[in-house]
Scaffold this motif. Structure first.
Motif, PDB file in Angstrom:
ATOM      1  N   TYR A   1      32.977  13.726  43.892  1.00 38.02           N
ATOM      2  CA  TYR A   1      33.597  14.703  43.579  1.00 38.02           C
ATOM      3  C   TYR A   1      32.811  15.936  44.197  1.00 38.02           C
ATOM      4  O   TYR A   1      31.661  15.859  43.739  1.00 38.02           O
ATOM      5  CB  TYR A   1      33.754  14.783  42.092  1.00 38.02           C
ATOM      6  CG  TYR A   1      34.525  15.873  41.402  1.00 38.02           C
ATOM      7  CD1 TYR A   1      35.802  16.040  41.272  1.00 38.02           C
ATOM      8  CD2 TYR A   1      33.648  16.989  40.994  1.00 38.02           C
ATOM      9  CE1 TYR A   1      36.492  16.980  40.564  1.00 38.02           C
ATOM     10  CE2 TYR A   1      34.537  17.975  40.437  1.00 38.02           C
ATOM     11  CZ  TYR A   1      35.507  18.061  40.237  1.00 38.02           C
ATOM     12  OH  TYR A   1      36.370  19.444  39.701  1.00 38.02           O
TER      13      TYR A   1
ATOM     14  N   CYS B   1      40.058  24.737  40.166  1.00 39.32           N
ATOM     15  CA  CYS B   1      41.009  24.760  41.055  1.00 39.32           C
ATOM     16  C   CYS B   1      42.014  24.343  40.576  1.00 39.32           C
ATOM     17  O   CYS B   1      42.499  23.759  39.483  1.00 39.32           O
ATOM     18  CB  CYS B   1      40.399  23.926  42.466  1.00 39.32           C
ATOM     19  SG  CYS B   1      40.734  22.203  42.418  1.00 39.32           S
TER      20      CYS B   1
ATOM     21  N   HIS C   1      41.277  18.130  45.308  1.00 42.06           N
ATOM     22  CA  HIS C   1      40.323  18.819  44.810  1.00 42.06           C
ATOM     23  C   HIS C   1      39.122  18.895  46.032  1.00 42.06           C
ATOM     24  O   HIS C   1      38.682  20.032  46.050  1.00 42.06           O
ATOM     25  CB  HIS C   1      39.618  18.219  43.654  1.00 42.06           C
ATOM     26  CG  HIS C   1      38.181  18.520  43.396  1.00 42.06           C
ATOM     27  ND1 HIS C   1      37.917  19.914  42.829  1.00 42.06           N
ATOM     28  CD2 HIS C   1      37.357  18.007  43.584  1.00 42.06           C
ATOM     29  CE1 HIS C   1      36.605  20.018  42.955  1.00 42.06           C
ATOM     30  NE2 HIS C   1      36.075  19.032  43.658  1.00 42.06           N
TER      31      HIS C   1
ATOM     32  N   CYS D   1      42.197  20.583  39.241  1.00 47.08           N
ATOM     33  CA  CYS D   1      41.281  20.276  38.142  1.00 47.08           C
ATOM     34  C   CYS D   1      41.618  21.268  36.913  1.00 47.08           C
ATOM     35  O   CYS D   1      41.384  20.585  35.759  1.00 47.08           O
ATOM     36  CB  CYS D   1      39.621  20.410  38.504  1.00 47.08           C
ATOM     37  SG  CYS D   1      39.437  19.580  40.031  1.00 47.08           S
TER      38      CYS D   1
ATOM     39  N   CYS E   1      35.307  22.449  37.518  1.00 46.14           N
ATOM     40  CA  CYS E   1      35.915  23.182  38.817  1.00 46.14           C
ATOM     41  C   CYS E   1      37.357  23.687  38.202  1.00 46.14           C
ATOM     42  O   CYS E   1      38.063  22.877  37.616  1.00 46.14           O
ATOM     43  CB  CYS E   1      36.154  22.227  39.808  1.00 46.14           C
ATOM     44  SG  CYS E   1      37.406  22.830  41.152  1.00 46.14           S
TER      45      CYS E   1
HETATM   46 ZN   LIG Z   1      38.815  21.169  41.439  1.00 48.75          ZN
END
Ligand SMILES: [Zn+2]
Length: 344
Positions: free
Chosen positions: A249, A272, A293, A275, A270
């Motif tokens: 990751y 994003c 991701h 996520c 995270c």
């Molecule tokens: Zn992410």
């Protein structure tokens, strides 16, 4: 600092550089598995493909010759910028089965925006004479491509060499005897852990030409800020796919983290779009989500670098902080900084 921003005027539109070309595995057996990202991550309206593997994949090639566009095959908008390399990396283990003219024809049929010339990689394991022969062969291939090239797509000459002198001389020779829109440095993946050497080679290339400079294969989370700092205009990477395959990751500002090391976390580290709403458990088994991701992580790293520059902050200070967490990359950056400062 050598960092620079440019704009390329390409058949399918304008492309702001510096930019990452995420590698699309299309055509490769067993792995047409790059999840879609072009419409979800605005930074990556571009893709790197391997002209040879698409050409050699008969059913796909037949579809393409019968009216299906490459971009349809990739499931991306028609204005996506495509960089087609020759597939030269396959020639580490396989026989050369193309000519500069044939590869150019394939790249043209695929309606790519940027063509990389045919090349045979060099390796550290080879004897010097073998590498030298390949380096010369690659120059001839590039010049042949230059002779045959007559369309709007950009032609980048693939350049190889393990010392700065060779890189410099090759680029100057090609500049004098051929017509290229830029240059692409290859054979760096096998020596990627030798940051000092890679940095020297990239700087040599950057100094030898003001034209577009691409670096093949080194667009991972660590290399990206280094290459930006060294003034590279574009790079490509499949690291986000490979990392996801290894349950790795990517975390902007840091590097790869094995999911098993953060098992006790509930929410992911995270925010994003992939996520933000998910729990670690959701993403563990979802390789596509992990891949997406990882691309967001690369986009974040790129945006952060731009922000530092645009806001007038001290890039070297930022990179001091960026690399302090890891001894190896810290040393790499220090070497790069010394060399860049030595140019002033
Ligand atoms: Zn992410």
């Amino acid at each position: 600092m050598l960092y620079r921003r440019r704009e390329l005027d390409l058949p399918h539109g304008e492309l702001q550089t510096p930019v990452l070309f995420p590698v699309r595995n299309i055509g490769k057996r067993s792995s047409d598995n790059t999840p879609s990202y072009v419409t979800t991550i605005p930074d990556f309206s571009a893709a790197m493909i391997n002209a040879r593997s698409i050409r050699n994949r008969k059913p796909m090639w037949n579809r393409l010759m019968n009216g299906v566009s490459l971009r349809e095959e990739l499931d991306v908008p028609e204005n996506t910028i495509v960089f087609a390399d020759s597939g030269g990396f396959d020639f580490v283990s396989e026989e050369l089965d193309t000519t500069p003219a044939d590869t150019l024809e394939t790249q043209h049929q695929l309606k790519a925006d940027i063509y990389g010339t045919v090349d045979i990689p060099i390796t550290r394991e080879n004897r010097t004479t073998v590498n030298q022969r390949r380096i010369n062969q690659n120059i001839q291939f590039a010049l042949e491509a230059s002779d045959h090239h007559d369309c709007d797509a950009h032609l980048l000459a693939s350049v190889h060499g393990y010392d700065p002198e060779t890189i410099r001389n090759n680029i100057r020779y090609l500049e004098k005897h051929g017509t290229f829109d830029g240059y692409a440095l290859g054979s760096l993946v096998p020596i990627r852990t030798d940051y000092k050497k890679v940095t020297k080679l990239v700087i040599a290339a950057r100094q030898a030409t003001d034209k577009h400079l691409h670096v093949y294969g080194l667009g991972g989370l660590v290399y990206q800020p280094l290459l930006l700092y060294l003034g590279v205009d574009s790079f490509d990477s499949s690291a986000f796919i490979r990392s996801a395959g290894n349950r790795n990751y990517l975390i902007p500002g840091f590097g790869g983290e094995e999911l098993q090391n953060i098992e006790d976390m509930d929410m992911l580290p995270c925010p994003c779009p992939v996520c933000g709403q998910r729990k670690l458990d959701d993403i563990r088994e979802d390789r596509n989500a992990l891949t997406q991701h990882n691309l967001w992580a690369l986009a974040t790293e790129l945006r952060r670098f731009r922000y530092i520059v645009e806001s007038g902050r001290d890039v070297e200070h930022y990179l001091d902080l960026r690399f302090q967490g890891n001894e190896v990359t810290q040393r790499a950056y220090k070497i790069a900084k010394q060399q860049v400062r030595g140019l002033a």
